[in-house]
Design a protein around this motif. Structure first.
Motif, PDB file in Angstrom:
ATOM      1  N   LEU A  70       0.824  -1.200   0.000  1.00 19.79           N
ATOM      2  CA  LEU A  70       0.000   0.000   0.000  1.00 19.79           C
ATOM      3  C   LEU A  70       0.866   1.260   0.000  1.00 19.79           C
ATOM      4  O   LEU A  70       0.688   2.167  -0.829  1.00 19.79           O
ATOM      5  CB  LEU A  70      -0.912  -0.018   1.234  1.00 19.79           C
ATOM      6  CG  LEU A  70      -1.905   1.132   1.343  1.00 19.79           C
ATOM      7  CD1 LEU A  70      -3.010   0.963   0.319  1.00 19.79           C
ATOM      8  CD2 LEU A  70      -2.488   1.216   2.744  1.00 19.79           C
ATOM      9  N   ILE A  71       1.828   1.313   0.937  1.00 14.71           N
ATOM     10  CA  ILE A  71       2.670   2.511   1.051  1.00 14.71           C
ATOM     11  C   ILE A  71       3.482   2.722  -0.224  1.00 14.71           C
ATOM     12  O   ILE A  71       3.603   3.841  -0.733  1.00 14.71           O
ATOM     13  CB  ILE A  71       3.606   2.401   2.273  1.00 14.71           C
ATOM     14  CG1 ILE A  71       2.782   2.251   3.545  1.00 14.71           C
ATOM     15  CG2 ILE A  71       4.512   3.612   2.370  1.00 14.71           C
ATOM     16  CD1 ILE A  71       3.604   1.931   4.767  1.00 14.71           C
ATOM     17  N   THR A  72       4.035   1.626  -0.741  1.00 18.04           N
ATOM     18  CA  THR A  72       4.848   1.740  -1.960  1.00 18.04           C
ATOM     19  C   THR A  72       4.022   2.305  -3.109  1.00 18.04           C
ATOM     20  O   THR A  72       4.461   3.227  -3.807  1.00 18.04           O
ATOM     21  CB  THR A  72       5.409   0.369  -2.349  1.00 18.04           C
ATOM     22  OG1 THR A  72       6.108  -0.177  -1.243  1.00 18.04           O
ATOM     23  CG2 THR A  72       6.347   0.481  -3.532  1.00 18.04           C
ATOM     24  N   SER A  73       2.811   1.761  -3.299  1.00 19.90           N
ATOM     25  CA  SER A  73       1.989   2.217  -4.421  1.00 19.90           C
ATOM     26  C   SER A  73       1.664   3.698  -4.281  1.00 19.90           C
ATOM     27  O   SER A  73       1.770   4.461  -5.254  1.00 19.90           O
ATOM     28  CB  SER A  73       0.682   1.430  -4.498  1.00 19.90           C
ATOM     29  OG  SER A  73       0.932   0.071  -4.369  1.00 19.90           O
ATOM     30  N   ASN A 100      -3.039   0.174 -13.519  1.00 19.87           N
ATOM     31  CA  ASN A 100      -1.993  -0.761 -13.959  1.00 19.87           C
ATOM     32  C   ASN A 100      -0.753  -0.641 -13.104  1.00 19.87           C
ATOM     33  O   ASN A 100      -0.222  -1.637 -12.593  1.00 19.87           O
ATOM     34  CB  ASN A 100      -1.587  -0.446 -15.397  1.00 19.87           C
ATOM     35  CG  ASN A 100      -2.433  -1.186 -16.391  1.00 19.87           C
ATOM     36  OD1 ASN A 100      -3.375  -1.865 -16.007  1.00 19.87           O
ATOM     37  ND2 ASN A 100      -2.099  -1.074 -17.648  1.00 19.87           N
ATOM     38  N   ALA A 101      -0.279   0.610 -12.962  1.00 18.57           N
ATOM     39  CA  ALA A 101       0.946   0.850 -12.213  1.00 18.57           C
ATOM     40  C   ALA A 101       0.778   0.381 -10.768  1.00 18.57           C
ATOM     41  O   ALA A 101       1.675  -0.232 -10.186  1.00 18.57           O
ATOM     42  CB  ALA A 101       1.312   2.324 -12.267  1.00 18.57           C
ATOM     43  N   THR A 102      -0.391   0.644 -10.202  1.00 20.19           N
ATOM     44  CA  THR A 102      -0.629   0.255  -8.807  1.00 20.19           C
ATOM     45  C   THR A 102      -0.622  -1.264  -8.649  1.00 20.19           C
ATOM     46  O   THR A 102       0.041  -1.801  -7.758  1.00 20.19           O
ATOM     47  CB  THR A 102      -1.993   0.814  -8.343  1.00 20.19           C
ATOM     48  OG1 THR A 102      -2.054   2.190  -8.672  1.00 20.19           O
ATOM     49  CG2 THR A 102      -2.157   0.634  -6.854  1.00 20.19           C
ATOM     50  N   LEU A 103      -1.345  -1.944  -9.532  1.00 17.96           N
ATOM     51  CA  LEU A 103      -1.409  -3.401  -9.422  1.00 17.96           C
ATOM     52  C   LEU A 103      -0.027  -4.021  -9.615  1.00 17.96           C
ATOM     53  O   LEU A 103       0.356  -4.959  -8.914  1.00 17.96           O
ATOM     54  CB  LEU A 103      -2.393  -3.967 -10.447  1.00 17.96           C
ATOM     55  CG  LEU A 103      -3.852  -3.563 -10.256  1.00 17.96           C
ATOM     56  CD1 LEU A 103      -4.724  -4.160 -11.343  1.00 17.96           C
ATOM     57  CD2 LEU A 103      -4.355  -4.017  -8.897  1.00 17.96           C
ATOM     58  N   LEU A 104       0.732  -3.471 -10.566  1.00 20.88           N
ATOM     59  CA  LEU A 104       2.090  -3.971 -10.785  1.00 20.88           C
ATOM     60  C   LEU A 104       2.934  -3.815  -9.525  1.00 20.88           C
ATOM     61  O   LEU A 104       3.642  -4.737  -9.123  1.00 20.88           O
ATOM     62  CB  LEU A 104       2.755  -3.214 -11.929  1.00 20.88           C
ATOM     63  CG  LEU A 104       2.529  -3.726 -13.331  1.00 20.88           C
ATOM     64  CD1 LEU A 104       3.160  -2.784 -14.328  1.00 20.88           C
ATOM     65  CD2 LEU A 104       3.136  -5.115 -13.488  1.00 20.88           C
ATOM     66  N   SER A 105       2.838  -2.632  -8.892  1.00 24.04           N
ATOM     67  CA  SER A 105       3.669  -2.445  -7.698  1.00 24.04           C
ATOM     68  C   SER A 105       3.235  -3.388  -6.590  1.00 24.04           C
ATOM     69  O   SER A 105       4.084  -3.933  -5.884  1.00 24.04           O
ATOM     70  CB  SER A 105       3.655  -1.015  -7.163  1.00 24.04           C
ATOM     71  OG  SER A 105       3.031  -0.136  -7.988  1.00 24.04           O
ATOM     72  N   VAL A 106       1.926  -3.587  -6.433  1.00 24.18           N
ATOM     73  CA  VAL A 106       1.472  -4.496  -5.385  1.00 24.18           C
ATOM     74  C   VAL A 106       2.023  -5.896  -5.631  1.00 24.18           C
ATOM     75  O   VAL A 106       2.583  -6.534  -4.735  1.00 24.18           O
ATOM     76  CB  VAL A 106      -0.075  -4.520  -5.321  1.00 24.18           C
ATOM     77  CG1 VAL A 106      -0.556  -5.610  -4.387  1.00 24.18           C
ATOM     78  CG2 VAL A 106      -0.599  -3.177  -4.863  1.00 24.18           C
ATOM     79  N   ALA A 107       1.919  -6.358  -6.890  1.00 28.59           N
ATOM     80  CA  ALA A 107       2.408  -7.699  -7.212  1.00 28.59           C
ATOM     81  C   ALA A 107       3.909  -7.805  -6.952  1.00 28.59           C
ATOM     82  O   ALA A 107       4.388  -8.800  -6.386  1.00 28.59           O
ATOM     83  CB  ALA A 107       2.092  -8.037  -8.664  1.00 28.59           C
ATOM     84  N   LEU A 108       4.656  -6.770  -7.346  1.00 31.94           N
ATOM     85  CA  LEU A 108       6.114  -6.817  -7.159  1.00 31.94           C
ATOM     86  C   LEU A 108       6.490  -6.800  -5.682  1.00 31.94           C
ATOM     87  O   LEU A 108       7.368  -7.544  -5.238  1.00 31.94           O
ATOM     88  CB  LEU A 108       6.781  -5.645  -7.875  1.00 31.94           C
ATOM     89  CG  LEU A 108       6.917  -5.794  -9.382  1.00 31.94           C
ATOM     90  CD1 LEU A 108       7.332  -4.484 -10.015  1.00 31.94           C
ATOM     91  CD2 LEU A 108       7.944  -6.879  -9.725  1.00 31.94           C
ATOM     92  N   VAL A 109       5.814  -5.963  -4.908  1.00 37.96           N
ATOM     93  CA  VAL A 109       6.156  -5.844  -3.485  1.00 37.96           C
ATOM     94  C   VAL A 109       5.826  -7.143  -2.749  1.00 37.96           C
ATOM     95  O   VAL A 109       6.605  -7.608  -1.919  1.00 37.96           O
ATOM     96  CB  VAL A 109       5.426  -4.644  -2.843  1.00 37.96           C
ATOM     97  CG1 VAL A 109       5.591  -4.666  -1.332  1.00 37.96           C
ATOM     98  CG2 VAL A 109       5.963  -3.342  -3.402  1.00 37.96           C
ATOM     99  N   LEU A 110       4.692  -7.747  -3.081  1.00 37.81           N
ATOM    100  CA  LEU A 110       4.326  -8.990  -2.392  1.00 37.81           C
ATOM    101  C   LEU A 110       5.314 -10.111  -2.703  1.00 37.81           C
ATOM    102  O   LEU A 110       5.471 -11.044  -1.921  1.00 37.81           O
ATOM    103  CB  LEU A 110       2.914  -9.428  -2.790  1.00 37.81           C
ATOM    104  CG  LEU A 110       1.781  -8.550  -2.269  1.00 37.81           C
ATOM    105  CD1 LEU A 110       0.441  -9.147  -2.635  1.00 37.81           C
ATOM    106  CD2 LEU A 110       1.869  -8.358  -0.758  1.00 37.81           C
ATOM    107  N   GLY A 111       5.987 -10.047  -3.834  1.00 35.36           N
ATOM    108  CA  GLY A 111       6.927 -11.101  -4.206  1.00 35.36           C
ATOM    109  C   GLY A 111       8.369 -10.777  -3.868  1.00 35.36           C
ATOM    110  O   GLY A 111       9.260 -11.570  -4.158  1.00 35.36           O
ATOM    111  N   GLU A 112       8.610  -9.620  -3.253  1.00 35.29           N
ATOM    112  CA  GLU A 112       9.987  -9.177  -3.056  1.00 35.29           C
ATOM    113  C   GLU A 112      10.684  -9.963  -1.957  1.00 35.29           C
ATOM    114  O   GLU A 112      10.159 -10.159  -0.868  1.00 35.29           O
ATOM    115  CB  GLU A 112      10.017  -7.681  -2.730  1.00 35.29           C
ATOM    116  CG  GLU A 112      11.283  -7.002  -3.153  1.00 35.29           C
ATOM    117  CD  GLU A 112      12.471  -7.336  -2.281  1.00 35.29           C
ATOM    118  OE1 GLU A 112      13.581  -7.454  -2.839  1.00 35.29           O
ATOM    119  OE2 GLU A 112      12.307  -7.474  -1.064  1.00 35.29           O
TER     120      GLU A 112
END
Lengths: 283, 300
Positions: free
Chosen positions: A76-79, A198-210
């Motif tokens: 959330l914070i990252t997005s 799009n950008a938000t969903l991408l960041s959420v997916a990336l952060v959850l997998g980091e």
């Protein structure tokens, strides 16, 4: 002559179809079986019988639930940080600072060429300082994650902003007396809402997998905790991994649906990888 | 820039710096962004780039680079290059075949859209989850292994290769192949059916077409794909670390090892010099990739 040519054509077409479907079948096996195997593994007990025990006992691991909450907060914070930082800057640069456009693009795509582990080496002293002087909360990781998602979000937003006439829209709004905040919030944002999503969903997916950054800066986010837990209880660990994966898949499928039909030919549709000019950040 | 003698000179060039009405504060709008990336991107990069040349007492030294000749780093470098090269070549080959199967279908069909977006997702699918997926699948408790074992085929009879370098070769293909599909598909789309017809009207067969027309045209794109895939697996860390906990065979793991204080081997300067080794290799490969992309763009 014509008949012979046609029959050659037909054999070739049949051969091609056979080749295609055999290829797709093999690819489907290779790509789907490991994912299915995670479901299978997480629902099998030691004796080989079906069980939901691993799924049920997820809440019994406080470290794990803490890590899940932390990762969701980080997402959330990252997005939000990414959007606040990137959208106004990109619009402003397009309107007023055209010369900086190339520099902003270069900076945003730079993280693609720096392996995450190398970024960690440079972030180490920065985070050491942060922990000493400001905070050692796991949520500070969001600051680094913004950099990590920068290239993908830049691409998503860039294609969104490229599809609308930012200059005309904002000049029209300004001439009608809108403040810059209104231009941004009530004119630009609604027009690029798909790109923002799009950008938000991408960041959420990336952060959850980091994993790389959190693990080496010694923070327990979801992925780090999964690796820890796998040593004690692989079943629970894999159950959570599957759940997180499903969640990320849903987000990325969401992108495909939200993106709708490609606007300018199929080449720029569904660019969920942010692929384009540069290499992709390794996993 | 403006043509000499043009009246535009007076308005465009010679912009007064202070006091004039053209002086603007527009640049202020870009400050937050640049401040942020300076702290969290440029500064870390500079710390790595400059820090490699200093020792613990901030004195200039080249020792960090001399340490790169330690035998375990040399071995890691060779192993990482080998894994990257193997998965790049295999991934590119399988990926190109898969891309061809996709490209020969209906360009607007649902199958193609599905496969392309699936490739987009799978190319990103790395890290811990990927390692888990293969452990659950062919690991010592995975159902495929148990099935094979109960039928007298024990593929871990000699060693548990999944948790060693051969395991990485297999697992990395999972994200390398989809990445190749994404990179190679545009090149395949550039191939015109008329070229095939032209080959045939000149008496060429399928072999001639691939050997003399499509092959040479696609080769730069293919090679470019190999390089991109190489850089991709060269910098991978999460999957390797989740899969191989014994020893630290990959270069990325060596960096993490030199950075961690747990094993009493905290050598931040050394971590930086390995990082530079890594960046140099990745940059070299990326530059070659860009050059090949340009070459591809000439025809396709």
């Amino acid at each position: 002559m014509a008949v012979a040519a046609r029959s050659i054509q037909r054999t070739r077409r049949v051969k091609l179809q056979v080749f295609r479907y055999v290829t797709f079948a093999i690819a489907a096996l290779f790509f789907l079986v490991p994912i299915a195997a995670m479901f299978e593994f997480s629902t099998r007990d030691n004796a080989g019988a079906r069980t939901l025990e691993y799924w049920r006992s997820i809440p019994a691991y406080p470290d794990l639930t803490d890590a899940i909450v932390a990762s969701l907060q980080l997402a959330l914070i990252t997005s939000l940080t990414m959007l606040v930082l990137l959208v106004p800057t990109m619009v402003w640069v397009r309107l007023k600072l055209k010369r900086l456009n190339r520099i902003v693009e270069f900076v945003c795509l730079l993280p693609l060429t720096i392996p995450a582990i190398v970024l960690v080496v440079g972030l180490y002293p920065v985070y050491f300082w942060l922990a000493e002087n400001l905070s050692d909360s796991i949520l500070t990781l969001a600051l680094a994650y913004v950099v990590l998602v920068l290239p993908y979000c830049y691409r998503a937003l860039d294609s969104g902003l490229g599809a609308i006439d930012v200059k005309t829209l904002s000049e029209a709004a300004r001439s009608l007396g809108a403040s810059w905040f209104d231009v941004m919030w009530r004119v630009i944002v609604p027009n690029v809402s798909n790109a923002i999503l799009n950008a938000t969903l991408l960041s959420v997916a990336l952060v959850l997998g980091e994993y790389t950054i959190a693990n080496n800066l010694l923070y327990n986010n979801l992925q780090v905790e999964l690796v820890h837990l796998a040593r004690d209880n692989a079943g629970v660990s894999i159950a959570v991994a599957v759940a997180a994966l499903l969640f990320a898949f849903l987000l990325l499928v969401g992108i495909a649906f939200v993106g709708g039909r490609p606007r300018r030919g199929r080449s720029d549709s569904l660019d969920v990888t942010g692929l384009g000019k540069g290499p992709v950040q390794a996993t | 820039m403006t043509t000499a003698g043009s009246p535009a000179v007076t308005t465009n060039v010679g912009r007064p710096f202070l006091g004039g009405r053209r002086f603007s504060l527009d640049w202020v709008g870009a400050v937050p962004f640049f401040a942020y990336v300076t702290i969290f991107l440029i500064l870390p990069t500079a710390i790595v780039g400059l820090g490699a040349f200093f020792d613990a007492n901030n004195a200039f030294t080249l020792d960090n680079f001399a340490h790169l000749s330690r035998s375990y780093i040399v071995k890691s470098t060779i192993d990482t290059v080998a894994v990257s090269a193997i998965t790049a070549v295999l991934g590119a080959t399988f990926g190109a075949v898969l891309a061809y199967a996709i490209a020969t279908g209906n360009p607007d069909g649902i199958l193609r859209r599905l496969l392309v977006s699936a490739s987009g997702v799978l190319a990103q699918f790395g890290g811990v989850t990927l390692a888990f997926a293969f452990i659950a699948c062919i690991g010592p408790a995975g159902f495929i292994y148990l099935f094979a074992q109960s039928h007298g085929f024990d593929f871990y009879k000699n060693d548990l290769w999944l948790f060693e370098i051969p395991g990485l070769d297999l697992v990395y293909l999972y994200f390398q192949i989809p990445l190749m599909v994404l990179v190679f598909l545009p090149a395949l789309d550039g191939i015109k059916p008329q070229w095939r017809e032209a080959t045939e009207s000149l008496g060429g067969n399928t072999w001639h077409y691939w050997r003399h027309v499509a092959g040479p045209l696609l080769f730069p794109a293919f090679l470019g794909g190999v390089l991109l895939l190489f850089a991709n697996s060269f910098s991978a860390y999460a999957t390797a670390n989740a899969l191989i906990s014994q020893g630290q065979p990959m270069l990325a793991q060596q960096i993490a090892g030199a950075l961690s204080s747990e094993v009493g081997a905290y050598e931040p300067g050394f971590a930086k010099s390995i990082s530079i080794e890594m960046i140099v290799i990745v940059t070299l490969v990326t530059v070659l990739y860009t050059l090949l992309q340009r070459r591809t763009a000439r025809w396709l």
